[in-house]
Design a protein around this motif. Structure first.
Motif, mmCIF file in Angstrom:
data_model
loop_
_atom_site.group_PDB
_atom_site.id
_atom_site.type_symbol
_atom_site.label_atom_id
_atom_site.label_comp_id
_atom_site.label_asym_id
_atom_site.label_seq_id
_atom_site.Cartn_x
_atom_site.Cartn_y
_atom_site.Cartn_z
ATOM 1 N N GLY A 18 0.785 -1.226 0.000
ATOM 2 C CA GLY A 18 0.000 0.000 0.000
ATOM 3 C C GLY A 18 0.816 1.274 0.000
ATOM 4 O O GLY A 18 0.260 2.369 0.116
ATOM 5 N N VAL A 19 2.145 1.174 -0.157
ATOM 6 C CA VAL A 19 2.987 2.365 -0.202
ATOM 7 C C VAL A 19 3.188 2.791 -1.657
ATOM 8 O O VAL A 19 2.681 2.162 -2.582
ATOM 9 C CB VAL A 19 4.343 2.121 0.489
ATOM 10 C CG1 VAL A 19 4.135 1.718 1.942
ATOM 11 C CG2 VAL A 19 5.147 1.033 -0.245
ATOM 12 N N ALA A 20 3.950 3.854 -1.863
ATOM 13 C CA ALA A 20 4.145 4.393 -3.206
ATOM 14 C C ALA A 20 5.030 3.481 -4.048
ATOM 15 O O ALA A 20 5.908 2.789 -3.535
ATOM 16 C CB ALA A 20 4.759 5.791 -3.122
ATOM 17 N N GLU B 37 14.986 5.571 15.467
ATOM 18 C CA GLU B 37 13.787 5.228 16.242
ATOM 19 C C GLU B 37 12.960 4.175 15.516
ATOM 20 O O GLU B 37 12.427 3.238 16.147
ATOM 21 C CB GLU B 37 12.940 6.480 16.462
ATOM 22 C CG GLU B 37 11.664 6.205 17.261
ATOM 23 C CD GLU B 37 10.769 7.426 17.375
ATOM 24 O OE1 GLU B 37 9.638 7.279 17.876
ATOM 25 O OE2 GLU B 37 11.200 8.521 16.955
ATOM 26 N N LEU B 38 12.841 4.295 14.209
ATOM 27 C CA LEU B 38 12.108 3.290 13.442
ATOM 28 C C LEU B 38 12.759 1.920 13.570
ATOM 29 O O LEU B 38 12.073 0.897 13.664
ATOM 30 C CB LEU B 38 12.051 3.691 11.966
ATOM 31 C CG LEU B 38 11.281 4.957 11.604
ATOM 32 C CD1 LEU B 38 11.364 5.213 10.098
ATOM 33 C CD2 LEU B 38 9.830 4.865 12.031
ATOM 34 N N TRP C 219 6.432 1.464 10.386
ATOM 35 C CA TRP C 219 6.884 2.798 9.966
ATOM 36 C C TRP C 219 5.732 3.794 9.959
ATOM 37 O O TRP C 219 5.872 4.919 10.420
ATOM 38 C CB TRP C 219 7.491 2.718 8.562
ATOM 39 C CG TRP C 219 8.800 2.008 8.511
ATOM 40 C CD1 TRP C 219 9.621 1.702 9.564
ATOM 41 C CD2 TRP C 219 9.441 1.485 7.341
ATOM 42 N NE1 TRP C 219 10.725 1.024 9.120
ATOM 43 C CE2 TRP C 219 10.655 0.886 7.777
ATOM 44 C CE3 TRP C 219 9.123 1.466 5.994
ATOM 45 C CZ2 TRP C 219 11.541 0.277 6.882
ATOM 46 C CZ3 TRP C 219 9.994 0.871 5.104
ATOM 47 C CH2 TRP C 219 11.188 0.287 5.548
ATOM 48 N N ARG C 220 4.595 3.375 9.454
ATOM 49 C CA ARG C 220 3.455 4.289 9.335
ATOM 50 C C ARG C 220 3.035 4.844 10.696
ATOM 51 O O ARG C 220 2.604 5.993 10.796
ATOM 52 C CB ARG C 220 2.268 3.561 8.696
ATOM 53 C CG ARG C 220 2.344 3.442 7.184
ATOM 54 C CD ARG C 220 1.006 3.013 6.641
ATOM 55 N NE ARG C 220 0.987 2.983 5.182
ATOM 56 C CZ ARG C 220 0.695 1.917 4.457
ATOM 57 N NH1 ARG C 220 0.424 0.771 5.058
ATOM 58 N NH2 ARG C 220 0.675 1.977 3.148
ATOM 59 N N ASN D 143 2.973 13.744 5.951
ATOM 60 C CA ASN D 143 3.577 14.199 4.696
ATOM 61 C C ASN D 143 4.872 13.468 4.361
ATOM 62 O O ASN D 143 5.509 13.766 3.349
ATOM 63 C CB ASN D 143 3.824 15.710 4.734
ATOM 64 C CG ASN D 143 4.764 16.109 5.858
ATOM 65 O OD1 ASN D 143 4.916 15.390 6.837
ATOM 66 N ND2 ASN D 143 5.385 17.265 5.731
ATOM 67 N N ASP D 144 5.306 12.539 5.209
ATOM 68 C CA ASP D 144 6.448 11.682 4.861
ATOM 69 C C ASP D 144 5.980 10.616 3.861
ATOM 70 O O ASP D 144 4.853 10.139 3.941
ATOM 71 C CB ASP D 144 7.008 10.991 6.105
ATOM 72 C CG ASP D 144 7.613 11.980 7.092
ATOM 73 O OD1 ASP D 144 8.087 13.029 6.646
ATOM 74 O OD2 ASP D 144 7.594 11.694 8.301
ATOM 75 N N LEU D 145 6.859 10.257 2.949
ATOM 76 C CA LEU D 145 6.492 9.280 1.914
ATOM 77 C C LEU D 145 7.278 7.995 2.091
ATOM 78 O O LEU D 145 8.503 8.006 2.216
ATOM 79 C CB LEU D 145 6.766 9.850 0.521
ATOM 80 C CG LEU D 145 6.479 8.892 -0.646
ATOM 81 C CD1 LEU D 145 4.976 8.750 -0.856
ATOM 82 C CD2 LEU D 145 7.149 9.364 -1.928
ATOM 83 N N ILE D 146 6.560 6.870 2.105
ATOM 84 C CA ILE D 146 7.181 5.543 2.070
ATOM 85 C C ILE D 146 7.004 4.996 0.662
ATOM 86 O O ILE D 146 5.899 4.990 0.123
ATOM 87 C CB ILE D 146 6.527 4.580 3.074
ATOM 88 C CG1 ILE D 146 6.483 5.183 4.480
ATOM 89 C CG2 ILE D 146 7.260 3.247 3.090
ATOM 90 C CD1 ILE D 146 5.692 4.332 5.468
#
Length: 265
Positions: free
Chosen positions: A141-143, A235-236, A199-200, A206-209
């Protein structure tokens, strides 16, 4: 009868407005102000023609141009904006039809409005589906890579070093092939989804995965310098369901998508 519906000058206005709209959408894809202006010009010109229509055939021809304008709105703008154009066009056409010199039966106008609305809704749905299919990875479901290139390019063009920095993180999952070989591909697919979900929960809206292929991902972090991006990635990693390798860089003046990706990689 279509030719006799309008004068030569009026036909030139109709053709010119549609050509201007096509040109604006094709040339100024990244400048929505120009696209809005061209679309409003085309709608306004055709409303004027509809008001002056001399025959039912002319009115029907003009209404086809409204269908085209609604389709362009669906292709060029977001769903909310396209819906606004559809509702506004239907309302404007209804008002103009009321004041038109043509005394058409109400059923004809209802059919015309229904054609505009039905076509706009149906084509808008398929355009949005195609956009999703072209820009969204169906597993996570990411870009996709295509969407990643477009979004990162737009951020780089708007970035000002020291004021609105943009950082990029390139990530490869460690030993992902081992998971596929020992536990099966369904387990590997689930691991990819779990990583993205983790991550989400911690990234901003506005961050892009983006998934660039296989187990290779990229994070585009606008308004984030390299130090802050490194802290966020750390952190992730703490909350990740698996280990991964990462390269984090901040965009420099003159960077392109290719140079930034190469440096992060």
């Amino acid at each position: 009868p279509l030719v006799r519906a309008y004068s030569q000058g009026q036909r030139l206005i109709a053709i010119g407005s549609v050509l201007a709209l096509c040109l604006a959408v094709a040339v100024f894809r990244g400048r929505q102000v120009v696209q809005h202006a061209a679309l409003l010009l085309a709608i306004g010109a055709n409303l004027a023609l509809l008001l002056d229509a001399q025959s039912f055939a002319g009115a029907m021809l003009t209404n086809y141009s409204f269908v085209f304008c609604v389709i362009v709105a669906s292709a060029a703008f977001s769903r909310a904006v396209a819906t606004t154009y559809l509702i506004g066009t239907l309302a404007a056409v209804s008002v103009v039809m009321h004041f038109s010199q043509l005394q058409a039966p109400p059923l004809l106008w209802i059919v015309q409005l229904g054609a505009i609305a039905g076509t706009g809704i149906a084509v808008g749905y398929f355009i949005r589906w195609l956009k999703w299919y072209a820009t969204t990875d169906d597993l996570t479901g990411v870009a996709t890579r295509r969407a990643f290139d477009q979004v990162l390019d737009s951020y780089l063009k708007a970035a000002r070093p020291g004021e609105s920095p943009v950082s990029l993180a390139m990530i490869d999952l460690d030993d992902f092939k081992v998971v596929n070989d020992t536990e099966g591909h369904p387990a590997g697919d689930q691991l990819l989804r779990d990583v993205v979900d983790a991550w989400r929960r911690r990234l901003r809206t506005n961050d892009l995965i983006a998934r660039l292929g296989g187990d290779e991902f990229a994070l585009v972090l606008p308004n984030t310098d390299e130090t802050s991006a490194g802290a966020l990635v750390a952190e992730l990693a703490v909350h990740s369901p698996c280990a991964w390798s990462v390269g984090v860089v901040e965009a420099r003046a003159g960077d392109t998508v290719g140079t930034l990706v190469d440096r992060a990689d």
